[in-house]
Design an enzyme around this catalytic site. Structure first.
Site, PDB file in Angstrom:
ATOM      1  N   SER A 130       0.950  -1.460  -0.115  1.00  0.00           N
ATOM      2  CA  SER A 130       0.271   0.068  -0.057  1.00  0.00           C
ATOM      3  C   SER A 130       0.730   1.569  -0.176  1.00  0.00           C
ATOM      4  CB  SER A 130      -0.815   0.067   1.699  1.00  0.00           C
ATOM      5  OG  SER A 130      -1.301   1.080   1.633  1.00  0.00           O
ATOM      6  N   GLY A 131       0.205   2.231  -0.807  1.00  0.00           N
ATOM      7  CA  GLY A 131       1.290   3.910  -0.698  1.00  0.00           C
ATOM      8  C   GLY A 131       0.634   3.936  -1.828  1.00  0.00           C
ATOM      9  N   LYS A 184      -4.522  -6.184   3.934  1.00  0.00           N
ATOM     10  CA  LYS A 184      -4.386  -4.924   3.078  1.00  0.00           C
ATOM     11  C   LYS A 184      -5.507  -5.143   2.603  1.00  0.00           C
ATOM     12  CE  LYS A 184      -2.849  -2.410   0.059  1.00  0.00           C
ATOM     13  NZ  LYS A 184      -3.610  -2.604  -1.233  1.00  0.00           N
ATOM     14  N   HIS A 187      -7.687  -3.086   5.337  1.00  0.00           N
ATOM     15  CA  HIS A 187      -6.877  -1.819   5.009  1.00  0.00           C
ATOM     16  C   HIS A 187      -7.480  -1.324   4.201  1.00  0.00           C
ATOM     17  CE1 HIS A 187      -4.443   0.915   3.095  1.00  0.00           C
ATOM     18  NE2 HIS A 187      -3.782   1.243   4.001  1.00  0.00           N
ATOM     19  N   ASN A 188      -7.778  -2.211   3.157  1.00  0.00           N
ATOM     20  CA  ASN A 188      -8.617  -1.150   1.607  1.00  0.00           C
ATOM     21  C   ASN A 188     -10.009  -0.718   2.418  1.00  0.00           C
ATOM     22  OD1 ASN A 188      -6.177  -1.033   0.767  1.00  0.00           O
ATOM     23  ND2 ASN A 188      -7.003  -1.743  -1.486  1.00  0.00           N
ATOM     24  N   GLU A 191      -9.518   2.328   4.585  1.00  0.00           N
ATOM     25  CA  GLU A 191      -9.301   3.812   4.021  1.00  0.00           C
ATOM     26  C   GLU A 191     -10.452   4.194   3.569  1.00  0.00           C
ATOM     27  OE1 GLU A 191      -6.415   2.732   0.905  1.00  0.00           O
ATOM     28  OE2 GLU A 191      -7.651   3.807  -0.918  1.00  0.00           O
TER      29      GLU A 191
HETATM   30  P1  NBP Z   1      -1.987  -2.614 -13.313  1.00  0.00           P
HETATM   31  O1  NBP Z   1      -2.580  -3.106 -11.652  1.00  0.00           O
HETATM   32  O2  NBP Z   1      -2.502  -1.436 -13.479  1.00  0.00           O
HETATM   33  O3  NBP Z   1      -1.540  -3.894 -13.859  1.00  0.00           O
HETATM   34  C1  NBP Z   1      -0.448  -3.409 -15.007  1.00  0.00           C
HETATM   35  C2  NBP Z   1       0.616  -4.641 -15.328  1.00  0.00           C
HETATM   36  O4  NBP Z   1      -0.403  -5.898 -15.029  1.00  0.00           O
HETATM   37  C3  NBP Z   1       1.246  -4.860 -16.647  1.00  0.00           C
HETATM   38  O5  NBP Z   1       2.613  -4.945 -15.990  1.00  0.00           O
HETATM   39  C4  NBP Z   1       0.439  -5.599 -17.426  1.00  0.00           C
HETATM   40  O6  NBP Z   1       1.540  -6.565 -18.313  1.00  0.00           O
HETATM   41  C5  NBP Z   1      -0.062  -7.013 -16.881  1.00  0.00           C
HETATM   42  N1  NBP Z   1      -0.831  -7.538 -17.231  1.00  0.00           N
HETATM   43  C6  NBP Z   1      -2.108  -7.402 -17.446  1.00  0.00           C
HETATM   44 BR1  NBP Z   1      -2.505  -5.428 -17.243  1.00  0.00          BR
HETATM   45  N2  NBP Z   1      -3.035  -7.611 -17.739  1.00  0.00           N
HETATM   46  C7  NBP Z   1      -2.159  -8.727 -17.940  1.00  0.00           C
HETATM   47  C8  NBP Z   1      -2.561 -10.458 -18.413  1.00  0.00           C
HETATM   48  N3  NBP Z   1      -3.180 -10.736 -18.820  1.00  0.00           N
HETATM   49  N4  NBP Z   1      -1.478 -11.257 -17.833  1.00  0.00           N
HETATM   50  C9  NBP Z   1      -0.466 -10.685 -17.818  1.00  0.00           C
HETATM   51  N5  NBP Z   1      -0.604  -9.859 -17.116  1.00  0.00           N
HETATM   52  C10 NBP Z   1      -1.075  -9.106 -17.572  1.00  0.00           C
HETATM   53  O7  NBP Z   1      -0.866  -2.115 -12.569  1.00  0.00           O
HETATM   54  P2  NBP Z   1      -0.998  -1.531 -11.270  1.00  0.00           P
HETATM   55  O8  NBP Z   1      -1.034  -0.059 -11.323  1.00  0.00           O
HETATM   56  O9  NBP Z   1       1.327  -1.298 -11.164  1.00  0.00           O
HETATM   57  O10 NBP Z   1      -1.130  -2.328 -10.372  1.00  0.00           O
HETATM   58  C11 NBP Z   1       0.215  -3.177 -10.293  1.00  0.00           C
HETATM   59  C12 NBP Z   1      -0.611  -4.484  -9.303  1.00  0.00           C
HETATM   60  O11 NBP Z   1      -0.797  -3.552  -7.608  1.00  0.00           O
HETATM   61  C13 NBP Z   1      -2.512  -5.105  -9.333  1.00  0.00           C
HETATM   62  O12 NBP Z   1      -2.617  -5.528  -8.338  1.00  0.00           O
HETATM   63  C14 NBP Z   1      -2.569  -3.128  -8.156  1.00  0.00           C
HETATM   64  O13 NBP Z   1      -4.456  -3.929  -8.239  1.00  0.00           O
HETATM   65  C15 NBP Z   1      -2.355  -3.260  -7.304  1.00  0.00           C
HETATM   66  N6  NBP Z   1      -2.081  -2.235  -6.786  1.00  0.00           N
HETATM   67  C16 NBP Z   1      -1.738  -1.099  -7.183  1.00  0.00           C
HETATM   68  C17 NBP Z   1      -1.641   0.041  -6.092  1.00  0.00           C
HETATM   69  C18 NBP Z   1      -2.588   1.677  -7.422  1.00  0.00           C
HETATM   70  O14 NBP Z   1      -1.860   2.651  -6.482  1.00  0.00           O
HETATM   71  N7  NBP Z   1      -2.023   1.642  -8.523  1.00  0.00           N
HETATM   72  C19 NBP Z   1      -1.489  -0.011  -4.828  1.00  0.00           C
HETATM   73  C20 NBP Z   1      -1.474  -1.096  -4.336  1.00  0.00           C
HETATM   74  C21 NBP Z   1      -1.518  -1.803  -5.237  1.00  0.00           C
HETATM   75  P3  NBP Z   1       1.116  -5.225 -19.474  1.00  0.00           P
HETATM   76  O15 NBP Z   1       2.075  -3.843 -19.810  1.00  0.00           O
HETATM   77  O16 NBP Z   1       2.164  -6.024 -20.671  1.00  0.00           O
HETATM   78  O17 NBP Z   1       0.003  -4.802 -20.242  1.00  0.00           O
END
Ligand code: NBP
Length: 483
Positions: A130-131, A184, A187-188, A191
């Site tokens: 988280s963050g 987690k 936590h959400n 939030e």
């Molecule tokens: P995203 O949730 O937008 O995911 C993007 C990544 O997933 C890219 O590397 C993409 O590859 C890959 N991907 C997807 Br979309 N579909 C896929 C598939 N079918 N097979 C393999 N790879 C796939 O990225 P994020 O916002 O960085 O979040 C990453 C994780 O962390 C998520 O689970 C999210 O819920 C969690 N999270 C996010 C935050 C936030 O603030 N964003 C905070 C805390 C946790 P590609 O480049 O080839 O499309």
């Protein structure tokens, strides 16, 4: 051959890239990989330029570049993407290698993955992260759970890159199988609750007290110096002050229809599943649902009447103090409910959760970070077996001091026609929780009347009896639904 990597990270979107840069800045060598492989080179040529980060052209290439036991962390979209990568990775890895899922996966998926991977000799860790972007880059809150044998192998990296509260890392081992992702998820959910409470305070100030954005920003700035000191109060102050190019508050131009990605809903579903009254988070989720009915609300606003007056006529300054106290008391209830849910899940799954440790993990780095979490940590340090936060002396006193204001604010909001679903449900929960007697005696009688569901008599608990209430019903009782 060049230096082998300490860990591989798959997923080069916002979270993955920033976590890699964070690991690199703490001295760990990271190998980066992504489904769309071109993004690896792009990352190396740009954000990662001048660092020790290495890239891989395929999963085989990535695995060959790792120290043993191999550590592979996924930061990809939750759901089937995680399963797809696990499926592709396992033939390339050896027994004892560690796969970490840092995405927002459902804890039930993590439980399933733990079981499947253990049967093949792999170690699996589901870690809540988280963050947001900033947290990932400079210190997130990390909540790892799963196969505990994997923890010593990732502990130096996780505790090296996470946020710190004082000198203490906002990351520790949470528990078996889905415990990290469950924590987690809660936590959400919390939030969601914190955000909705702030929105309700803003709504009363704006609609009821008729305050300007700068005036409201000043109030939040002031609140951020006391018991409500937190990231969310701080950003609210900044949002209220923010002016669009024409000099007017940008906030008023934003469509009042909230989105959601599901983790609040999962918390509410888990609350129903474990029979825990997590009412505030539930209301926060429903408040988002109601907000998204914008078109319907516009029609209804023209047809449905409201309160006689929507303007507060008392002492505004005094009332603002009362709103602060109402928000604080409601927030205490929300966290008490969140920890009740953790306790119920821990009972169900035999997790040995360290509640003070969880408060510390949330103390820094994450969206709900606040001074308040330090008070929760202290409460569990005083009594690790505390059954409910409300029963801790510090919180009991805090609610006692805020209670009258809380009642007045909820009553005023009702009279003014300003919806306060989380503040009012928190107050109802509080009144229910502190009641020795509730009207569930009548409920039990009704159930027995129409369905012969039986009831217990006071003083004769454990013995379920049925009454023939009408004289013409039978004496046979239902054999289920006693509880
Ligand atoms: P995203 O949730 O937008 O995911 C993007 C990544 O997933 C890219 O590397 C993409 O590859 C890959 N991907 C997807 Br979309 N579909 C896929 C598939 N079918 N097979 C393999 N790879 C796939 O990225 P994020 O916002 O960085 O979040 C990453 C994780 O962390 C998520 O689970 C999210 O819920 C969690 N999270 C996010 C935050 C936030 O603030 N964003 C905070 C805390 C946790 P590609 O480049 O080839 O499309």
């Amino acid at each position: 051959m060049s230096q082998k990597a300490d860990i591989a990270l798959i997923g080069l979107a916002v979270m993955g890239q920033n976590l890699i840069l964070n690991m690199d800045s703490k001295g760990f060598v990271v190998c980066a990989f992504n489904r769309t492989v071109e993004k690896v080179q792009n990352f190396l040529n740009n954000e990662a330029k001048g660092t020790k980060i290495i890239g891989a052209t395929s999963l085989e290439d990535m695995v060959s570049k790792l120290k043993s036991p191999r550590r592979v962390m996924l930061l990809v979209k939750a759901g089937s993407a995680v399963d797809d990568f696990i499926k592709q990775l396992t033939p390339l890895l050896s027994k004892g290698d560690i796969i970490i899922d840092g995405g927002n996966s459902e804890y039930t998926d993590t439980q399933r993955r733990c079981k499947d991977l253990a049967s093949n000799g792999f170690l699996f860790i589901g870690a809540g992260v988280s963050g947001g972007e900033d947290g990932a880059r400079y210190g997130p809150s990390l909540m790892p759970g799963g196969h505990e044998e994997g923890w010593p192998h990732i502990k130096p990296i996780f505790q090296g890159i996470c946020a710190k509260s004082g000198n203490e890392p906002c990351c520790d081992w949470v528990g078996q199988d889905g415990a990290g992702h469950f924590v987690k998820m809660v936590h959400n959910g919390i939030e969601y609750g914190d955000m909705q409470l702030i929105c309700e305070a803003y709504h009363i100030m704006k609609t009821g007290l008729g305050m300007s954005h700068d005036e409201m920003a000043d109030v939040f700035e002031d609140w951020n110096k006391g018991e409500l000191d937190s990231f969310l109060i701080e950003i609210t102050k900044d949002i209220l002050r923010f002016k669009d190019n024409d000099g007017s508050p940008l906030l008023e131009k934003i469509r009042d229809s909230a989105g959601q990605k599901g983790t609040g809903k999962w918390t509410a579903i888990a609350a129903l599943e474990y029979g825990t009254p997590v009412t505030l988070i539930g209301e926060a989720v429903f408040a988002r649902c109601l907000s998204s009915l914008k078109d319907e609300r516009v029609i209804a606003s023209k047809k449905l009447g409201g309160a006689t007056s929507s303007k507060f006529s008392g002492d505004k300054k005094e009332f603002l103090v009362k709103i602060r106290k109402a928000l604080y008391a409601s927030k205490i209830v929300s966290y008490a409910q969140g920890f009740m849910l953790l306790r119920e899940a821990a009972k169900s799954f035999n997790w040995k959760l360290n509640y003070g440790g969880i408060a510390l993990m949330w103390r820094g780095g994450c969206i709900i970070r606040s001074v308040f979490l330090g008070n929760i940590k202290d409460a569990y340090t005083r009594n690790p077996n505390l059954s409910n936060l409300l029963l801790d002396d510090f919180f009991c006193k805090a609610v006692k001091e805020s209670q009258q204001s809380w009642r007045e604010v909820v009553s005023q909001a009702v009279l003014l026609g300003v919806p306060v679903p989380t503040m009012s449900s928190a107050l109802s929960f509080y009144d229910g929780y502190r009641s020795e007697t509730l009207p569930a005696n009548l409920l039990q009688a009704q159930r027995d009347y129409f369905g012969a569901h039986t009831y217990e008599l006071l003083g004769k608990e454990g013995k379920f009896v049925h009454t023939n209430w009408t004289g013409h019903g039978g004496d046979v009782s239902a054999s289920t639904y006693n509880n």
